[in-house]
Design a protein around this motif. Structure first.
Motif, short mmCIF file in Angstrom:
data_model
loop_
_atom_site.label_atom_id
_atom_site.label_comp_id
_atom_site.label_asym_id
_atom_site.label_seq_id
_atom_site.Cartn_x
_atom_site.Cartn_y
_atom_site.Cartn_z
N THR A 117 -11.44 -31.67 -44.41
CA THR A 117 -12.49 -31.74 -45.32
C THR A 117 -12.66 -30.40 -45.82
N SER A 118 -13.89 -29.82 -46.76
CA SER A 118 -13.68 -28.78 -46.92
C SER A 118 -15.32 -29.17 -47.74
N LYS A 119 -16.51 -27.60 -47.90
CA LYS A 119 -17.54 -27.25 -48.41
C LYS A 119 -17.59 -26.34 -48.32
N GLN A 120 -18.05 -25.77 -50.37
CA GLN A 120 -18.66 -24.81 -50.53
C GLN A 120 -19.99 -24.53 -50.45
N GLN A 121 -20.62 -23.32 -50.55
CA GLN A 121 -21.69 -23.10 -50.10
C GLN A 121 -22.06 -21.26 -50.97
N TYR A 122 -23.10 -20.92 -51.08
CA TYR A 122 -24.32 -19.89 -52.17
C TYR A 122 -23.65 -19.42 -51.31
N CYS A 123 -23.24 -17.98 -50.89
CA CYS A 123 -24.38 -16.90 -50.27
C CYS A 123 -25.52 -16.48 -50.31
N GLY A 124 -26.13 -16.15 -49.07
CA GLY A 124 -27.23 -15.32 -49.11
C GLY A 124 -28.20 -15.59 -48.79
N ILE A 125 -27.95 -17.07 -47.75
CA ILE A 125 -29.51 -17.89 -46.98
C ILE A 125 -28.49 -18.21 -45.28
N THR A 126 -29.46 -17.62 -44.12
CA THR A 126 -28.99 -18.55 -42.95
C THR A 126 -29.75 -19.38 -42.21
N VAL A 127 -29.53 -20.10 -41.02
CA VAL A 127 -31.25 -20.29 -40.62
C VAL A 127 -30.57 -20.65 -39.32
N SER A 128 -32.06 -20.25 -38.27
CA SER A 128 -31.65 -19.68 -36.95
C SER A 128 -31.49 -20.50 -36.44
N LEU A 129 -31.28 -20.58 -34.80
CA LEU A 129 -30.61 -21.12 -33.42
C LEU A 129 -31.20 -22.46 -33.80
N PHE A 130 -33.15 -22.25 -34.19
CA PHE A 130 -34.14 -22.83 -33.22
C PHE A 130 -33.75 -23.97 -34.55
N GLN A 131 -33.41 -23.61 -35.52
CA GLN A 131 -33.50 -24.73 -37.22
C GLN A 131 -32.44 -25.10 -36.56
N LEU A 132 -31.46 -25.02 -36.44
CA LEU A 132 -29.86 -25.79 -36.20
C LEU A 132 -29.94 -26.63 -34.84
N GLN A 133 -30.99 -26.52 -34.40
CA GLN A 133 -31.36 -27.92 -32.75
C GLN A 133 -32.15 -28.57 -33.31
N VAL A 134 -32.98 -28.42 -34.06
CA VAL A 134 -34.15 -29.21 -33.94
C VAL A 134 -34.04 -29.76 -35.40
N LEU A 135 -33.96 -29.19 -37.04
CA LEU A 135 -33.70 -29.48 -37.83
C LEU A 135 -32.78 -30.65 -38.34
N GLY A 136 -33.13 -31.55 -38.96
CA GLY A 136 -32.83 -33.28 -39.90
C GLY A 136 -31.24 -32.33 -40.59
N GLN A 137 -30.37 -33.42 -41.43
CA GLN A 137 -29.39 -33.34 -41.72
C GLN A 137 -30.05 -32.27 -42.98
N GLN A 138 -30.57 -33.77 -44.24
CA GLN A 138 -31.44 -33.22 -45.07
C GLN A 138 -32.07 -32.40 -45.47
N GLU A 139 -32.92 -31.81 -43.76
CA GLU A 139 -33.75 -30.35 -44.17
C GLU A 139 -32.52 -29.31 -43.65
N LEU A 140 -31.44 -29.39 -43.19
CA LEU A 140 -30.94 -28.31 -42.64
C LEU A 140 -30.05 -27.76 -43.84
N GLU A 141 -29.79 -29.06 -45.18
CA GLU A 141 -29.50 -28.48 -46.21
C GLU A 141 -30.12 -28.46 -47.38
N SER A 142 -31.48 -28.62 -47.38
CA SER A 142 -32.16 -28.12 -48.09
C SER A 142 -32.55 -26.78 -47.92
N ALA A 143 -32.50 -25.82 -46.70
CA ALA A 143 -32.83 -24.75 -46.01
C ALA A 143 -31.39 -23.79 -46.60
N LEU A 144 -30.26 -24.38 -46.64
CA LEU A 144 -29.45 -23.65 -47.07
C LEU A 144 -29.08 -23.62 -48.61
#
Length: 278
Positions: free
Chosen positions: A203-230
């Protein structure tokens, strides 16, 4: 001695020895049977006389017209001469075509070896534009000739698995893109590709640069929430515009529940823009 067919007037030149009492001949043109009238046979070379009931023809006595006897048929000889001339003309045309093909092939080979870029621009031997920079698991960069991204380098690229309480397992790839141009760049985009053990794309995925999330967010946020943040447009426009020469912009790409067959990954810059002129 010459003899003429009484039916179609075709003339033949026959040996004198053929003119014997009771001898007959069959015309090769109209197939008419007629007696051979002529001088009496000489007794020294007397040969058996064929009876009238014998169905022998002129071909039987003299052989076929191609056996070497002169049947006095000038029309046939003329036709053969024309056939030979046509054959010669065709052979000359074929030789000219072969020479032209050889010359064209030689010219094409010379242009290809002396000016290979011309074929690339014409699209005859692959694409004229190469891929953007690609970084494998060991972090090595590949060269590109795409003008707008050729001096954008990848740095500090790493990948890791992260458990998520809502999604399950995450596969995260993050790093930075450095602007090595002498002018600003913006809206840099990367592409991450996952490969299996046979180097086949999973699989492959494209992404605009400029945004990262914290380790805590990677642990607790759902898929839609993570995609909205990124993919927050405001943060992208804030962090991914007017990247100065020597400046850098971070990126993070997240895959959700990747298959266990993932063996390696690749990263490449696929897009960048120049800031609008003021």
């Amino acid at each position: 001695m010459h003899v003429t067919c009484p039916n179609c007037s075709t003339k033949y030149n026959l040996p004198d020895s053929m003119f014997k009492p009771g001898a007959k001949a069959r015309c090769t043109v109209c197939k008419h049977m007629f007696p051979l009238a002529g001088e009496k046979a000489t007794p020294r070379h007397e040969e058996p006389v064929r009876s009238r009931d014998d169905d022998s023809s002129l071909e039987d006595i003299l052989g076929s017209p191609d056996s070497g006897f002169d049947l006095d048929a000038p029309a046939q000889k003329k036709s053969k001469g024309k056939t030979k001339e046509k054959g010669k003309g065709k052979s000359k045309v074929g030789l000219v075509i072969v020479l032209l093909v050889v010359l064209l092939a030689g010219a094409g080979a010379g242009v290809y070896f002396t000016m290979p870029d011309l074929f690339g621009k014409l699209g005859l031997f692959g694409n004229a534009t190469a891929e953007a920079p690609k970084t494998s698991a060991n972090g090595s960069d590949e060269v590109t000739v795409t003008d707008n991204i050729k001096n954008l380098a990848l740095r500090n690229v790493r990948q890791y698995y992260q458990p998520n309480e809502k999604v399950g397992q995450l596969f995260v790839v993050e790093g930075k893109v450095v602007n090595n141009f002498n002018v600003p760049k913006e809206l840099v985009k990367v592409e991450v590709t996952l490969f299996d053990t046979n180097n086949v794309t999973i699989t492959s995925k494209q992404q605009y640069c400029g945004i990262t999330v914290s380790l805590f967010q990677l642990q607790v946020l759902g898929q839609q929430e993570l995609e909205s943040a990124l993919n927050n447009k405001i943060e992208i426009l804030t962090n991914n515009t007017n990247i100065p020469p020597g400046g850098e912009v971070p990126f993070m790409v997240v895959f959700y529940n990747p298959p266990a067959s993932v063996s390696e990954f690749g990263v490449k810059v696929i897009e960048a823009k120049d800031p609008p002129k003021k």
